[in-house]
Design an enzyme around this catalytic site. Sequence first.
Site, PDB file in Angstrom:
ATOM      1  N   HIS A 106       0.953  -1.266  -0.111  1.00  0.00           N
ATOM      2  CA  HIS A 106       0.076   0.022   0.012  1.00  0.00           C
ATOM      3  C   HIS A 106       0.770   1.325   0.020  1.00  0.00           C
ATOM      4  O   HIS A 106       0.241   2.414   0.303  1.00  0.00           O
ATOM      5  CB  HIS A 106      -0.969  -0.039   1.380  1.00  0.00           C
ATOM      6  CG  HIS A 106      -1.862  -1.054   1.208  1.00  0.00           C
ATOM      7  ND1 HIS A 106      -2.471  -1.828   2.363  1.00  0.00           N
ATOM      8  CD2 HIS A 106      -2.577  -1.769   0.008  1.00  0.00           C
ATOM      9  CE1 HIS A 106      -3.372  -2.583   1.761  1.00  0.00           C
ATOM     10  NE2 HIS A 106      -3.151  -2.836   0.483  1.00  0.00           N
ATOM     11  N   SER A 164      -5.599 -10.752  10.312  1.00  0.00           N
ATOM     12  CA  SER A 164      -6.534 -12.000  10.464  1.00  0.00           C
ATOM     13  C   SER A 164      -6.839 -12.527   9.089  1.00  0.00           C
ATOM     14  O   SER A 164      -7.886 -13.309   8.740  1.00  0.00           O
ATOM     15  CB  SER A 164      -7.685 -11.409  11.045  1.00  0.00           C
ATOM     16  OG  SER A 164      -8.154 -10.116  10.337  1.00  0.00           O
TER      17      SER A 164
END
Length: 237
Positions: free
Chosen positions: A114, A186
């Site tokens: 990112h 996660s």
Amino acid sequence: MYEKLKNIIKKSDNIVFFGGAGVSTESNIPDFRSAKGIYVHSPEYLLSRSYFDSNTEEFYRFYKENLIFKDAKPNDAHYALAKLEKLGKLKAVITQNIDGLHQKAGSEKVYELHGSIIRNHCMNCREYHDLEYIMGYHEAVPRCRKCGGVVKPDVTLYEEMLDMDVFNGAIECISKADVLIVGGTSLVVYPAASLVDYYKGEKLVLINKGATSYDSKASMVIDARIGEVLKEVTREL
Ligand code: ZN
């Protein structure tokens, strides 16, 4: 404790680490999605390309308050990974974080999916500006020192495409890796889960506080803080 992971690391010289927000939270960098304050819009909208284009000043206000933590320091996870790279065991770090802390800790091969707050470019002439320039600029919207154009962080905003060179580089590393350690995520947010699917080996290690969507596919699941685990398993190397 962690003997099995120690052995896996000891035997491999082709480890890849893939990390999420949990790696940064241990450096006291909160997840921006939990940004507190009086905002009319969602963090996702405030960090979108259309918001940057239409409300650049407001974008920068939110960005500087919630994504920039100038005093943040690398934690045990960052240092352990830099150590593994220097020992020739770790091939690359792939991260969803934008804080530049892996490089600060000494890692060299880092795929920033990112982008990074550290790098900023003029939208007009592409002149490079560092973070100090952005934060020290006398107006909310930093302008290019050369041409006066608007400077934009090299951070992938919502609505923007990922940098495909970085993404493909990350895929290549993962698909060739002997060991894949995934930490601090996660694995529910794109593109995290899809990247793990490129791993072909049999040593997928998940280290996360709480369950992940890949627990059933992993050869090892460690429900603990990433910094603590990596520090311990690299101590004697
Ligand atoms: Zn310029």
